[in-house]
Design a protein around this motif. Sequence first.
Motif, PDB file in Angstrom:
ATOM      1  N   TYR A  59     117.669 125.660  -6.858  1.00 30.89           N
ATOM      2  CA  TYR A  59     118.080 124.703  -5.832  1.00 30.89           C
ATOM      3  C   TYR A  59     117.345 124.973  -4.513  1.00 30.89           C
ATOM      4  O   TYR A  59     116.868 124.041  -3.855  1.00 30.89           O
ATOM      5  N   ILE A  60     117.268 126.233  -4.126  1.00 35.05           N
ATOM      6  CA  ILE A  60     116.589 126.576  -2.866  1.00 35.05           C
ATOM      7  C   ILE A  60     115.120 126.170  -2.932  1.00 35.05           C
ATOM      8  O   ILE A  60     114.569 125.615  -1.969  1.00 35.05           O
ATOM      9  N   LYS A  61     114.480 126.423  -4.060  1.00 37.15           N
ATOM     10  CA  LYS A  61     113.085 126.010  -4.238  1.00 37.15           C
ATOM     11  C   LYS A  61     112.974 124.494  -4.123  1.00 37.15           C
ATOM     12  O   LYS A  61     112.072 123.969  -3.459  1.00 37.15           O
ATOM     13  N   TRP A  62     113.905 123.787  -4.765  1.00 32.89           N
ATOM     14  CA  TRP A  62     113.912 122.323  -4.713  1.00 32.89           C
ATOM     15  C   TRP A  62     114.097 121.832  -3.275  1.00 32.89           C
ATOM     16  O   TRP A  62     113.441 120.884  -2.840  1.00 32.89           O
ATOM     17  N   SER A  63     114.987 122.482  -2.524  1.00 35.50           N
ATOM     18  CA  SER A  63     115.258 122.055  -1.143  1.00 35.50           C
ATOM     19  C   SER A  63     114.025 122.230  -0.257  1.00 35.50           C
ATOM     20  O   SER A  63     113.783 121.420   0.648  1.00 35.50           O
ATOM     21  N   LYS A  64     113.254 123.283  -0.506  1.00 30.91           N
ATOM     22  CA  LYS A  64     112.020 123.480   0.253  1.00 30.91           C
ATOM     23  C   LYS A  64     111.015 122.389  -0.075  1.00 30.91           C
ATOM     24  O   LYS A  64     110.367 121.828   0.819  1.00 30.91           O
ATOM     25  N   VAL A  68     114.655 119.576   2.643  1.00 31.18           N
ATOM     26  CA  VAL A  68     116.093 119.435   2.913  1.00 31.18           C
ATOM     27  C   VAL A  68     116.773 120.812   2.872  1.00 31.18           C
ATOM     28  O   VAL A  68     117.883 120.959   2.366  1.00 31.18           O
ATOM     29  N   GLU A  69     116.118 121.822   3.418  1.00 28.58           N
ATOM     30  CA  GLU A  69     116.689 123.167   3.430  1.00 28.58           C
ATOM     31  C   GLU A  69     117.956 123.226   4.272  1.00 28.58           C
ATOM     32  O   GLU A  69     118.091 122.519   5.273  1.00 28.58           O
ATOM     33  N   VAL A  70     118.865 124.086   3.848  1.00 27.91           N
ATOM     34  CA  VAL A  70     120.099 124.339   4.587  1.00 27.91           C
ATOM     35  C   VAL A  70     120.295 125.843   4.694  1.00 27.91           C
ATOM     36  O   VAL A  70     119.665 126.625   3.974  1.00 27.91           O
ATOM     37  N   THR A  71     121.146 126.245   5.610  1.00 28.95           N
ATOM     38  CA  THR A  71     121.618 127.627   5.589  1.00 28.95           C
ATOM     39  C   THR A  71     122.688 127.716   4.520  1.00 28.95           C
ATOM     40  O   THR A  71     123.659 126.957   4.530  1.00 28.95           O
ATOM     41  N   PHE A  72     122.506 128.633   3.582  1.00 27.32           N
ATOM     42  CA  PHE A  72     123.332 128.699   2.377  1.00 27.32           C
ATOM     43  C   PHE A  72     124.096 130.020   2.389  1.00 27.32           C
ATOM     44  O   PHE A  72     123.511 131.096   2.394  1.00 27.32           O
ATOM     45  N   VAL A  73     125.421 129.924   2.403  1.00 26.57           N
ATOM     46  CA  VAL A  73     126.281 131.096   2.546  1.00 26.57           C
ATOM     47  C   VAL A  73     127.291 131.145   1.403  1.00 26.57           C
ATOM     48  O   VAL A  73     127.822 130.101   1.007  1.00 26.57           O
ATOM     49  N   GLY A 106     119.640 115.138   2.190  1.00 23.76           N
ATOM     50  CA  GLY A 106     119.705 116.021   1.033  1.00 23.76           C
ATOM     51  C   GLY A 106     120.449 115.394  -0.134  1.00 23.76           C
ATOM     52  O   GLY A 106     120.016 115.488  -1.290  1.00 23.76           O
ATOM     53  N   TRP A 107     121.580 114.740   0.155  1.00 26.43           N
ATOM     54  CA  TRP A 107     122.348 114.114  -0.917  1.00 26.43           C
ATOM     55  C   TRP A 107     121.603 112.927  -1.525  1.00 26.43           C
ATOM     56  O   TRP A 107     121.665 112.704  -2.740  1.00 26.43           O
ATOM     57  N   ILE A 254     124.612 135.852   3.140  1.00 24.97           N
ATOM     58  CA  ILE A 254     123.693 134.753   3.448  1.00 24.97           C
ATOM     59  C   ILE A 254     122.675 134.684   2.323  1.00 24.97           C
ATOM     60  O   ILE A 254     121.870 135.593   2.133  1.00 24.97           O
ATOM     61  N   LEU A 255     122.689 133.599   1.566  1.00 23.97           N
ATOM     62  CA  LEU A 255     121.798 133.445   0.429  1.00 23.97           C
ATOM     63  C   LEU A 255     120.437 132.873   0.832  1.00 23.97           C
ATOM     64  O   LEU A 255     119.432 133.134   0.166  1.00 23.97           O
ATOM     65  N   HIS A 256     120.427 132.069   1.895  1.00 26.38           N
ATOM     66  CA  HIS A 256     119.152 131.475   2.334  1.00 26.38           C
ATOM     67  C   HIS A 256     119.274 130.978   3.760  1.00 26.38           C
ATOM     68  O   HIS A 256     120.297 130.440   4.169  1.00 26.38           O
TER      69      HIS A 256
END
Length: 260
Positions: A59-64, A68-73, A106-107, A254-256
Amino acid sequence: MKNYLSNFIVFIFTIILGTSAYADGHENPLNEAFNLQVQLCKLKDGATLAQYNAMNKDYIKWSKENDVEVTFVRQTPLFSHADFNQSPGYDFIELLASSFEGSGKGWDKWLGTKNGQKLNEKWNELATCHVKMARGRMIAGDTEALDNTNERVVTWNWCSINDGVEVADVISRHAELAKSFEEDSQGAIGWFGLIPTIGGANTPGDFAHVVVYPDFESAMKRQKSLADGGWKGYRDYQENYASCSGESLLVEEILHRPGQ
């Protein structure tokens, strides 16, 4: 609901969680609200956390790739309100912080692209997640400390304004308490607020306050403060402003962070 509440941890009724550490790659002014996606997740039978983490990396790779990157916690309960008669029903909470525009974009891409749909199917195969929306803002804290710690301790406390109390009175009281936090945070590095906006009809209060500590030793400084007289501020707040259900404590990772 009369439980411990320190005189510096209550927060403005009309704001929610926020900080540069929770924003979408840009510095987040204290007075700028942002969107927070909250996911209450439980792994399905046969699914492992390792599998789920691998899906999150995709998902993080896809968001980049889709900008549409987010801070992911992720937050995992440690000291919860669960007992033998009731359970929170989820294994962990995920928080995805971004601008409101970024969340909408993102959605649209998550549900409107083939790769997004494929990841969504994989997500649903591994876990059941109830997705909510909230809005937020940082009230007080040390942004440098927040930006440089990826593993920490977080407390939540849900509150509701007392009958007959005006919102303006609560806001005024919170402004006073925010000054106390800045003068002496009693171990905390961040003080946040949360207001549910979409899908939050069953939340246990009108708003929640979320406090971040770098470690357990720091979190216990607040408990000592309560024992040393902080209970007086708690009692005044509970009687005259808002009633709160009491703190729960979760371990946060913090995941990303966008751009990393």
